[in-house]
Design a protein around this motif. Structure first.
Motif, PDB file in Angstrom:
ATOM      1  N   SER A   7      47.453  46.153  40.640  1.00  0.00           N
ATOM      2  CA  SER A   7      46.665  45.982  41.865  1.00  0.00           C
ATOM      3  C   SER A   7      46.767  47.190  42.791  1.00  0.00           C
ATOM      4  O   SER A   7      45.902  47.400  43.628  1.00  0.00           O
ATOM      5  N   ARG A   8      47.820  47.993  42.654  1.00  0.00           N
ATOM      6  CA  ARG A   8      47.980  49.172  43.505  1.00  0.00           C
ATOM      7  C   ARG A   8      47.303  50.410  42.933  1.00  0.00           C
ATOM      8  O   ARG A   8      47.277  51.448  43.576  1.00  0.00           O
ATOM      9  N   ASP A  68      54.461  28.872  37.318  1.00  0.00           N
ATOM     10  CA  ASP A  68      53.687  30.069  37.637  1.00  0.00           C
ATOM     11  C   ASP A  68      52.272  29.625  37.986  1.00  0.00           C
ATOM     12  O   ASP A  68      51.744  28.696  37.375  1.00  0.00           O
ATOM     13  N   PHE A  69      51.681  30.279  38.957  1.00  0.00           N
ATOM     14  CA  PHE A  69      50.323  29.928  39.395  1.00  0.00           C
ATOM     15  C   PHE A  69      49.666  31.182  39.939  1.00  0.00           C
ATOM     16  O   PHE A  69      50.202  31.816  40.844  1.00  0.00           O
ATOM     17  N   ARG A  70      48.525  31.551  39.353  1.00  0.00           N
ATOM     18  CA  ARG A  70      47.804  32.751  39.782  1.00  0.00           C
ATOM     19  C   ARG A  70      46.325  32.433  39.910  1.00  0.00           C
ATOM     20  O   ARG A  70      45.733  31.853  38.997  1.00  0.00           O
ATOM     21  N   MET A  71      45.766  32.802  41.037  1.00  0.00           N
ATOM     22  CA  MET A  71      44.345  32.579  41.294  1.00  0.00           C
ATOM     23  C   MET A  71      43.743  33.907  41.756  1.00  0.00           C
ATOM     24  O   MET A  71      44.207  34.489  42.730  1.00  0.00           O
ATOM     25  N   GLU A  77      32.381  43.864  44.980  1.00  0.00           N
ATOM     26  CA  GLU A  77      33.158  45.084  44.804  1.00  0.00           C
ATOM     27  C   GLU A  77      33.973  44.974  43.517  1.00  0.00           C
ATOM     28  O   GLU A  77      34.244  43.876  43.044  1.00  0.00           O
ATOM     29  N   PRO A  78      34.398  46.092  42.966  1.00  0.00           N
ATOM     30  CA  PRO A  78      35.193  46.006  41.738  1.00  0.00           C
ATOM     31  C   PRO A  78      36.633  45.551  41.978  1.00  0.00           C
ATOM     32  O   PRO A  78      37.400  45.477  41.046  1.00  0.00           O
ATOM     33  N   LEU A  79      36.984  45.243  43.203  1.00  0.00           N
ATOM     34  CA  LEU A  79      38.333  44.784  43.507  1.00  0.00           C
ATOM     35  C   LEU A  79      38.448  43.276  43.294  1.00  0.00           C
ATOM     36  O   LEU A  79      37.466  42.557  43.281  1.00  0.00           O
ATOM     37  N   VAL A  80      39.675  42.812  43.166  1.00  0.00           N
ATOM     38  CA  VAL A  80      39.964  41.398  42.970  1.00  0.00           C
ATOM     39  C   VAL A  80      40.858  40.939  44.112  1.00  0.00           C
ATOM     40  O   VAL A  80      41.771  41.641  44.518  1.00  0.00           O
ATOM     41  N   SER A 119      31.436  41.934  52.562  1.00  0.00           N
ATOM     42  CA  SER A 119      31.181  42.916  51.507  1.00  0.00           C
ATOM     43  C   SER A 119      31.750  42.450  50.172  1.00  0.00           C
ATOM     44  O   SER A 119      31.355  42.933  49.120  1.00  0.00           O
ATOM     45  N   PHE A 120      32.682  41.513  50.217  1.00  0.00           N
ATOM     46  CA  PHE A 120      33.303  40.997  48.993  1.00  0.00           C
ATOM     47  C   PHE A 120      32.508  39.834  48.415  1.00  0.00           C
ATOM     48  O   PHE A 120      32.152  39.837  47.252  1.00  0.00           O
ATOM     49  N   LEU A 121      32.249  38.828  49.226  1.00  0.00           N
ATOM     50  CA  LEU A 121      31.406  37.682  48.850  1.00  0.00           C
ATOM     51  C   LEU A 121      30.358  37.528  49.945  1.00  0.00           C
ATOM     52  O   LEU A 121      30.571  36.808  50.910  1.00  0.00           O
ATOM     53  N   PRO A 122      29.213  38.218  49.819  1.00  0.00           N
ATOM     54  CA  PRO A 122      28.251  38.270  50.928  1.00  0.00           C
ATOM     55  C   PRO A 122      27.486  36.977  51.183  1.00  0.00           C
ATOM     56  O   PRO A 122      27.089  36.709  52.304  1.00  0.00           O
ATOM     57  N   ASP A 123      27.301  36.174  50.177  1.00  0.00           N
ATOM     58  CA  ASP A 123      26.480  34.980  50.318  1.00  0.00           C
ATOM     59  C   ASP A 123      27.358  33.754  50.563  1.00  0.00           C
ATOM     60  O   ASP A 123      28.333  33.541  49.839  1.00  0.00           O
TER      61      ASP A 123
END
Length: 148
Positions: A7-8, A68-71, A77-80, A119-123
């Motif tokens: 992520s970095r 463990d739990f990951r969401m 954008e190409p970022l998560v 800009s990430f989730l515009p709608d």
């Protein structure tokens, strides 16, 4: 020699995190035995190559405990986006989640998703879809009845 999470490696959608003199030499991918998965991808109908929402949950539930739990949520954008603080709240919890605790988890994820930048989730539809998927994932984890 240093280790950094993937992520970095990208600070922004176009600016790499590595300094000009740094070199990526090794990639380590842990193979964790997740036993609960949920993946959804919503594309533009007119342009299927353009994904407006990618949603992934991977969880490990051992006996009756979430270990463990990951969401992760991907937008335009190409970022998560991930919120490790909320994920950590879920880890260590017994399933099925008590109703009050399930409601708290849902509320925290709802607030987090609603706070993502336009800009990430515009709608608003995609934010609402992400919220519904997060709630469905939490309910699925809560009702998990594995054999381990």
């Amino acid at each position: 020699h240093s280790w950094v999470p993937i992520s970095r490696l990208t600070k922004t959608s176009r600016k790499p995190a590595l300094a000009p003199a740094e070199l990526l030499a090794t990639i380590s991918i842990p193979l964790l035995p997740f036993n609960l998965h949920l993946y959804e991808k919503l594309d533009l109908i007119t342009h299927p190559a353009v994904s407006l929402l990618k949603f992934l949950v991977a969880a490990r539930i051992y006996r009756t405990t979430v270990t463990d739990f990951r969401m992760a949520i991907g937008g335009i954008e190409p970022l998560v986006a991930r919120n490790r603080e909320i994920e950590a709240m879920v880890i260590g919890t017994k399933v099925p989640f008590p109703e009050k605790q399930l409601a708290q988890f849902k509320e925290r994820f709802r607030n987090y998703i609603e706070g993502l930048p336009p800009s990430f989730l515009p709608d608003p539809y995609h934010k609402q879809s992400a919220i519904r998927l997060a709630e469905r994932a939490l309910e699925k984890a809560s009702s998990y009845r594995g054999t381990e």
